[in-house]
Motif scaffolding. Sequence first.
Motif, short mmCIF file in Angstrom:
data_model
loop_
_atom_site.label_atom_id
_atom_site.label_comp_id
_atom_site.label_asym_id
_atom_site.label_seq_id
_atom_site.Cartn_x
_atom_site.Cartn_y
_atom_site.Cartn_z
N VAL A 123 0.84 -1.19 0.00
CA VAL A 123 0.00 0.00 0.00
C VAL A 123 0.88 1.24 0.00
CG1 VAL A 123 -1.78 1.29 1.23
CG2 VAL A 123 -1.83 -1.22 1.23
N GLN A 124 0.52 2.18 -0.85
CA GLN A 124 1.20 3.48 -0.86
C GLN A 124 0.22 4.56 -0.43
OE1 GLN A 124 1.29 1.65 -4.07
NE2 GLN A 124 2.93 0.50 -3.09
N LEU A 125 0.72 5.46 0.39
CA LEU A 125 -0.09 6.59 0.84
C LEU A 125 0.57 7.88 0.38
CD1 LEU A 125 -0.85 5.54 4.54
CD2 LEU A 125 -2.21 5.13 2.50
N VAL A 126 -0.23 8.75 -0.20
CA VAL A 126 0.27 10.05 -0.66
C VAL A 126 -0.53 11.13 0.04
CG1 VAL A 126 0.62 11.58 -2.61
CG2 VAL A 126 0.99 9.11 -2.87
N GLU A 127 0.17 11.96 0.81
CA GLU A 127 -0.47 13.06 1.52
C GLU A 127 -0.27 14.36 0.75
OE1 GLU A 127 1.07 11.01 5.61
OE2 GLU A 127 2.27 11.91 4.03
N SER A 128 -1.22 15.26 0.90
CA SER A 128 -1.10 16.57 0.29
C SER A 128 -1.92 17.57 1.10
CB SER A 128 -1.60 16.54 -1.16
OG SER A 128 -2.95 16.14 -1.21
N GLY A 129 -1.66 18.85 0.84
CA GLY A 129 -2.46 19.89 1.47
C GLY A 129 -1.76 20.67 2.56
N GLY A 130 -0.55 20.28 2.91
CA GLY A 130 0.16 21.03 3.93
C GLY A 130 0.62 22.37 3.40
N GLY A 131 1.13 23.21 4.30
CA GLY A 131 1.62 24.52 3.88
C GLY A 131 1.80 25.43 5.06
N VAL A 132 1.93 26.71 4.75
CA VAL A 132 2.11 27.74 5.76
C VAL A 132 0.85 28.59 5.82
CG1 VAL A 132 3.49 29.70 6.51
CG2 VAL A 132 4.59 27.80 5.30
N VAL A 133 0.36 28.80 7.03
CA VAL A 133 -0.87 29.57 7.21
C VAL A 133 -0.75 30.40 8.48
CG1 VAL A 133 -2.00 27.71 8.48
CG2 VAL A 133 -3.39 29.37 7.23
N GLN A 134 -1.43 31.50 8.52
CA GLN A 134 -1.45 32.33 9.73
C GLN A 134 -2.39 31.74 10.77
OE1 GLN A 134 -2.39 36.35 8.46
NE2 GLN A 134 -0.21 36.86 8.39
N ALA A 135 -2.13 32.07 12.00
CA ALA A 135 -3.01 31.61 13.08
C ALA A 135 -4.45 32.04 12.79
CB ALA A 135 -2.54 32.18 14.41
N GLY A 136 -5.37 31.12 13.02
CA GLY A 136 -6.77 31.35 12.72
C GLY A 136 -7.19 30.88 11.35
N GLY A 137 -6.22 30.53 10.53
CA GLY A 137 -6.52 30.06 9.18
C GLY A 137 -6.89 28.60 9.13
N SER A 138 -7.07 28.10 7.90
CA SER A 138 -7.52 26.73 7.68
C SER A 138 -6.66 26.04 6.63
CB SER A 138 -8.98 26.70 7.22
OG SER A 138 -9.85 27.26 8.18
N LEU A 139 -6.58 24.75 6.78
CA LEU A 139 -5.96 23.88 5.77
C LEU A 139 -6.74 22.59 5.70
CD1 LEU A 139 -2.11 24.19 6.51
CD2 LEU A 139 -3.29 25.03 4.48
N ARG A 140 -6.67 21.94 4.55
CA ARG A 140 -7.30 20.63 4.39
C ARG A 140 -6.26 19.66 3.87
NH1 ARG A 140 -11.42 18.24 -0.03
NH2 ARG A 140 -12.71 16.90 1.31
N LEU A 141 -6.00 18.63 4.65
CA LEU A 141 -5.06 17.60 4.25
C LEU A 141 -5.80 16.44 3.60
CD1 LEU A 141 -2.78 17.41 7.44
CD2 LEU A 141 -2.61 18.95 5.49
N SER A 142 -5.14 15.82 2.62
CA SER A 142 -5.69 14.64 1.97
C SER A 142 -4.68 13.51 2.03
CB SER A 142 -6.02 14.93 0.50
OG SER A 142 -6.99 15.93 0.38
N CYS A 143 -5.19 12.29 2.10
CA CYS A 143 -4.35 11.10 2.12
C CYS A 143 -4.99 10.07 1.19
CB CYS A 143 -4.23 10.55 3.53
SG CYS A 143 -3.42 8.94 3.63
N ALA A 144 -4.34 9.81 0.08
CA ALA A 144 -4.86 8.86 -0.90
C ALA A 144 -4.07 7.56 -0.84
CB ALA A 144 -4.78 9.47 -2.29
N ALA A 145 -4.78 6.46 -0.70
CA ALA A 145 -4.16 5.14 -0.64
C ALA A 145 -4.29 4.46 -2.00
CB ALA A 145 -4.82 4.29 0.44
N SER A 146 -3.21 3.79 -2.40
CA SER A 146 -3.23 3.05 -3.66
C SER A 146 -2.41 1.77 -3.50
CB SER A 146 -2.66 3.90 -4.80
OG SER A 146 -1.29 4.23 -4.54
N GLY A 147 -2.50 0.92 -4.52
CA GLY A 147 -1.78 -0.34 -4.46
C GLY A 147 -2.73 -1.48 -4.16
N THR A 148 -2.18 -2.52 -3.57
CA THR A 148 -2.99 -3.69 -3.22
C THR A 148 -3.67 -3.42 -1.89
OG1 THR A 148 -1.42 -5.12 -4.36
CG2 THR A 148 -2.98 -6.17 -2.83
N ILE A 149 -4.94 -3.05 -1.98
CA ILE A 149 -5.67 -2.64 -0.78
C ILE A 149 -6.83 -3.59 -0.53
CG2 ILE A 149 -6.96 -0.80 0.35
CD1 ILE A 149 -5.51 1.17 -1.49
N PHE A 150 -6.85 -4.14 0.63
CA PHE A 150 -8.02 -4.88 1.05
C PHE A 150 -8.89 -3.89 1.82
CE2 PHE A 150 -6.49 -8.80 -0.56
CZ PHE A 150 -5.11 -8.76 -0.42
N SER A 151 -9.72 -4.34 2.64
CA SER A 151 -10.58 -3.38 3.34
C SER A 151 -9.75 -2.54 4.28
CB SER A 151 -11.67 -4.11 4.11
OG SER A 151 -11.08 -4.92 5.12
#
Length: 117
Positions: free
Chosen positions: A2-30
Amino acid sequence: QVQLVESGGGVVQAGGSLRLSCAASGTIFSINSMGWYRQAPGKQRELVALINLSGSTNYTDSVKGRFTISRDNAKNTAYLQMNNLKPEDTAVYYCKIESGVLRLISWGQGTQVTVSS
């Protein structure tokens, strides 16, 4: 494998928002559970949020009311919506999944989140 790829990080000011994503690929069972962890410099890696197959969630106290974890089972993807970010949320955020009857653990490479004051 299984491979996991994360995205969505960065630099933000206090009070701000970010959304992280994690996509799994490869041989995945449940995928039994998907979680987000973080590690700040000089500190141990800690659980931030967890979501299991049924959709029930668990959060560390410091992010309750600010972060929301969700998952798209069809896309084998987990998300972490982070609102009202604070400087103490600065860390490398890692995605982790547990899958299959053997409860195999897979980790992503991490994505940096930096919150400036």
